[in-house]
Design an enzyme around this catalytic site. Sequence first.
Site, PDB file in Angstrom:
ATOM      1  N   PRO A  14      19.885  20.273  16.280  1.00 44.16           N
ATOM      2  CA  PRO A  14      18.786  19.551  15.644  1.00 44.16           C
ATOM      3  C   PRO A  14      18.544  18.257  16.112  1.00 44.16           C
ATOM      4  O   PRO A  14      18.379  17.332  15.640  1.00 44.16           O
ATOM      5  CB  PRO A  14      19.189  19.363  14.175  1.00 44.16           C
ATOM      6  N   GLY A  15      18.139  18.119  17.582  1.00 52.05           N
ATOM      7  CA  GLY A  15      18.065  16.846  17.968  1.00 52.05           C
ATOM      8  C   GLY A  15      16.447  16.714  18.390  1.00 52.05           C
ATOM      9  O   GLY A  15      15.663  16.956  17.279  1.00 52.05           O
ATOM     10  N   LYS A  77      21.067  20.692  24.680  1.00 54.51           N
ATOM     11  CA  LYS A  77      20.873  20.154  26.177  1.00 54.51           C
ATOM     12  C   LYS A  77      21.713  21.310  26.706  1.00 54.51           C
ATOM     13  O   LYS A  77      22.623  22.117  26.466  1.00 54.51           O
ATOM     14  CB  LYS A  77      21.684  18.950  26.578  1.00 54.51           C
ATOM     15  N   ASN A 103      14.700  22.344  29.185  1.00 52.62           N
ATOM     16  CA  ASN A 103      14.128  22.101  30.641  1.00 52.62           C
ATOM     17  C   ASN A 103      15.148  23.003  31.532  1.00 52.62           C
ATOM     18  O   ASN A 103      15.991  23.107  31.320  1.00 52.62           O
ATOM     19  CB  ASN A 103      14.271  20.520  31.031  1.00 52.62           C
ATOM     20  N   LYS A 180       6.802  22.329  35.659  1.00 58.48           N
ATOM     21  CA  LYS A 180       7.605  21.544  34.813  1.00 58.48           C
ATOM     22  C   LYS A 180       8.945  20.925  35.422  1.00 58.48           C
ATOM     23  O   LYS A 180       9.249  19.758  35.143  1.00 58.48           O
ATOM     24  CB  LYS A 180       8.098  22.101  33.507  1.00 58.48           C
ATOM     25  N   ASN A 184      10.429  17.220  35.822  1.00 59.25           N
ATOM     26  CA  ASN A 184      11.730  16.702  35.330  1.00 59.25           C
ATOM     27  C   ASN A 184      12.438  16.065  36.472  1.00 59.25           C
ATOM     28  O   ASN A 184      13.258  15.346  36.339  1.00 59.25           O
ATOM     29  CB  ASN A 184      12.403  17.785  34.834  1.00 59.25           C
ATOM     30  N   SER A 249      14.296  12.388  28.412  1.00 59.07           N
ATOM     31  CA  SER A 249      15.595  12.656  27.635  1.00 59.07           C
ATOM     32  C   SER A 249      16.765  12.285  28.519  1.00 59.07           C
ATOM     33  O   SER A 249      17.640  12.012  28.190  1.00 59.07           O
ATOM     34  CB  SER A 249      15.457  14.063  27.329  1.00 59.07           C
ATOM     35  N   PRO A 259      26.624  12.964  28.901  1.00 53.42           N
ATOM     36  CA  PRO A 259      26.101  13.643  30.193  1.00 53.42           C
ATOM     37  C   PRO A 259      24.872  13.832  30.327  1.00 53.42           C
ATOM     38  O   PRO A 259      24.213  14.117  29.603  1.00 53.42           O
ATOM     39  CB  PRO A 259      27.285  15.018  29.933  1.00 53.42           C
ATOM     40  N   LEU A 260      24.609  14.030  31.657  1.00 54.26           N
ATOM     41  CA  LEU A 260      23.313  14.232  32.257  1.00 54.26           C
ATOM     42  C   LEU A 260      22.868  15.669  32.472  1.00 54.26           C
ATOM     43  O   LEU A 260      23.897  16.326  33.193  1.00 54.26           O
ATOM     44  CB  LEU A 260      22.849  13.254  33.318  1.00 54.26           C
TER      45      LEU A 260
HETATM   46  N1  LIG Z   1      13.208  15.115  24.346  1.00 58.46           N
HETATM   47  C1  LIG Z   1      12.173  15.492  25.029  1.00 58.46           C
HETATM   48  O1  LIG Z   1      11.347  14.769  24.994  1.00 58.46           O
HETATM   49  C2  LIG Z   1      12.282  16.819  25.807  1.00 58.46           C
HETATM   50  C3  LIG Z   1      10.962  17.006  26.368  1.00 58.46           C
HETATM   51  C4  LIG Z   1      11.135  18.506  26.973  1.00 58.46           C
HETATM   52  C5  LIG Z   1      12.275  19.199  27.179  1.00 58.46           C
HETATM   53  N2  LIG Z   1      13.321  18.587  26.562  1.00 58.46           N
HETATM   54  C6  LIG Z   1      14.431  19.492  26.905  1.00 58.46           C
HETATM   55  O2  LIG Z   1      14.830  20.090  25.617  1.00 58.46           O
HETATM   56  C7  LIG Z   1      16.426  20.123  25.538  1.00 58.46           C
HETATM   57  C8  LIG Z   1      16.933  19.567  24.210  1.00 58.46           C
HETATM   58  O3  LIG Z   1      16.544  17.950  24.505  1.00 58.46           O
HETATM   59  P1  LIG Z   1      16.927  16.794  23.359  1.00 58.46           P
HETATM   60  O4  LIG Z   1      16.078  15.803  23.954  1.00 58.46           O
HETATM   61  O5  LIG Z   1      16.276  17.610  21.975  1.00 58.46           O
HETATM   62  O6  LIG Z   1      18.304  16.646  23.063  1.00 58.46           O
HETATM   63  P2  LIG Z   1      19.101  16.067  22.059  1.00 58.46           P
HETATM   64  O7  LIG Z   1      17.974  15.315  21.271  1.00 58.46           O
HETATM   65  O8  LIG Z   1      20.189  15.542  22.578  1.00 58.46           O
HETATM   66  O9  LIG Z   1      19.343  17.119  20.846  1.00 58.46           O
HETATM   67  C9  LIG Z   1      20.418  18.075  21.056  1.00 58.46           C
HETATM   68  C10 LIG Z   1      21.199  18.561  19.855  1.00 58.46           C
HETATM   69  O10 LIG Z   1      21.859  19.467  19.993  1.00 58.46           O
HETATM   70  C11 LIG Z   1      22.912  19.154  18.965  1.00 58.46           C
HETATM   71  N3  LIG Z   1      24.222  19.926  19.802  1.00 58.46           N
HETATM   72  C12 LIG Z   1      24.872  19.374  20.731  1.00 58.46           C
HETATM   73  N4  LIG Z   1      26.121  20.063  20.731  1.00 58.46           N
HETATM   74  C13 LIG Z   1      25.866  21.129  19.837  1.00 58.46           C
HETATM   75  C14 LIG Z   1      26.820  22.147  19.646  1.00 58.46           C
HETATM   76  N5  LIG Z   1      27.953  22.624  20.260  1.00 58.46           N
HETATM   77  N6  LIG Z   1      26.327  22.842  18.461  1.00 58.46           N
HETATM   78  C15 LIG Z   1      25.192  22.622  17.711  1.00 58.46           C
HETATM   79  N7  LIG Z   1      24.731  21.417  18.196  1.00 58.46           N
HETATM   80  C16 LIG Z   1      24.893  20.759  19.106  1.00 58.46           C
HETATM   81  C17 LIG Z   1      23.180  17.735  19.367  1.00 58.46           C
HETATM   82  O11 LIG Z   1      23.758  17.159  18.277  1.00 58.46           O
HETATM   83  P3  LIG Z   1      24.290  15.547  17.870  1.00 58.46           P
HETATM   84  O12 LIG Z   1      23.217  15.261  17.239  1.00 58.46           O
HETATM   85  O13 LIG Z   1      25.466  15.639  17.560  1.00 58.46           O
HETATM   86  O14 LIG Z   1      23.905  14.959  19.351  1.00 58.46           O
HETATM   87  C18 LIG Z   1      21.563  17.435  18.889  1.00 58.46           C
HETATM   88  O15 LIG Z   1      21.400  17.394  17.611  1.00 58.46           O
HETATM   89  C19 LIG Z   1      16.914  19.685  27.060  1.00 58.46           C
HETATM   90  O16 LIG Z   1      17.022  20.579  28.031  1.00 58.46           O
HETATM   91  C20 LIG Z   1      15.804  18.445  27.394  1.00 58.46           C
HETATM   92  O17 LIG Z   1      15.953  18.560  28.722  1.00 58.46           O
HETATM   93  C21 LIG Z   1      13.362  17.309  25.899  1.00 58.46           C
END
Ligand SMILES: NC(=O)c1ccc[n+]([C@@H]2O[C@H](COP(=O)([O-])OP(=O)(O)OC[C@H]3O[C@@H](n4cnc5c(N)ncnc54)[C@H](OP(=O)(O)O)[C@@H]3O)[C@@H](O)[C@H]2O)c1
Length: 298
Positions: A14-15, A77, A103, A180, A184, A249, A259-260
């Site tokens: 839930p990020g 991620k 992504n 896309k 990225n 992100s 980590p990236l």
């Molecule tokens: N953000 C953007 O604008 C965007 C746009 C397009 C694509 N994306 C892609 O979408 C994907 C997600 O990105 P995001 O920005 O949403 O990442 P994020 O905000 O870091 O969300 C990841 C979520 O996963 C949770 N998590 C981590 N490890 C876990 C585990 N073992 N079990 C359950 N939950 C876990 C994290 O928990 P915590 O709360 O503890 O960290 C966080 O809530 C990535 O591949 C990114 O490249 C992102």
Amino acid sequence: MTMSETPTVALIGPGAIGTTVAAALHEAGRTPTICGRSARENLELRFDGGHIVVPGPVRADPKEMKNTFDLVFLAVKSTQIEASAPWLSALCGEKTVVCVLQNGVEQKELVARYVPGSPVLPSVVWFPAQREPDASVWLRAKARLTLPDTPQTEVVLAALRDTRCSVDVAADFRSVAWRKLLQNAVAGLMVLAGRRAGMFSRADVTALALAYLRECLGVARAEDATLGDEVPQEIVDAFHRAPADLGTSILADRQAGHPLEWDSRNAVVQRCGRARGIPTPISDLVVPLLAAASDGPG
Ligand SMILES: NC(=O)c1ccc[n+]([C@@H]2O[C@H](COP(=O)([O-])OP(=O)(O)OC[C@H]3O[C@@H](n4cnc5c(N)ncnc54)[C@H](OP(=O)(O)O)[C@@H]3O)[C@@H](O)[C@H]2O)c1
């Protein structure tokens, strides 16, 4: 599930992206079961003109789960997939469709090994969303996904029908996903500069971005993506139009010392290039620096 029914849905991660999709489902009366790393009472999404609070709890223990689901969205991620494996095992049966909200162009391969038997659907996530210091998520554009045209796609369409997260189905998903990926890959330059989208207004950064994108385009085409010569310029033009403070992100992760996703967003171009004998001199510079920024040592 028949097509007239509403699928049962769980969401892992839930990020920024996960909260957006959870909020879209909740708003339509289809609140998903939310699974995360840390327990929380609720999630909050903010956007132009409003906000949505998604009631939790965010569950943090896969062992407590008793049922499998029709649809599981995986929104962690790419660096967090392995650690999410206990959730995938707990939530997925052989009929569960796993839709990966990440992504990259390798989503299916990266996730399928943890859910033997369950169909895995990749997606392209088009919207920028960012986590704010108060733990809410700021959705900065209209929520939109693209999915491949497969029979399993129906369950995602049913879940997200008439919600604020629209879903397009692409006959040539591979090309859309590579387009896309190019966006990225070049956004990774923001990590190396420590700057947001405004940096692309510099002529020297524009030239570097175009050169890098042309390199990525050559690899994408070798991987059977159908993308025209105009794509690099279109992607750079989009960065020029973006708000100067728009991040990405991978930059947010860098600034937080996390980590990236350098492997799935950048090294994939170098890897595919090498496999096909295509030189990738810009990737050869960018990838080690991103890897070191992510994983050290030092
Ligand atoms: N953000 C953007 O604008 C965007 C746009 C397009 C694509 N994306 C892609 O979408 C994907 C997600 O990105 P995001 O920005 O949403 O990442 P994020 O905000 O870091 O969300 C990841 C979520 O996963 C949770 N998590 C981590 N490890 C876990 C585990 N073992 N079990 C359950 N939950 C876990 C994290 O928990 P915590 O709360 O503890 O960290 C966080 O809530 C990535 O591949 C990114 O490249 C992102």
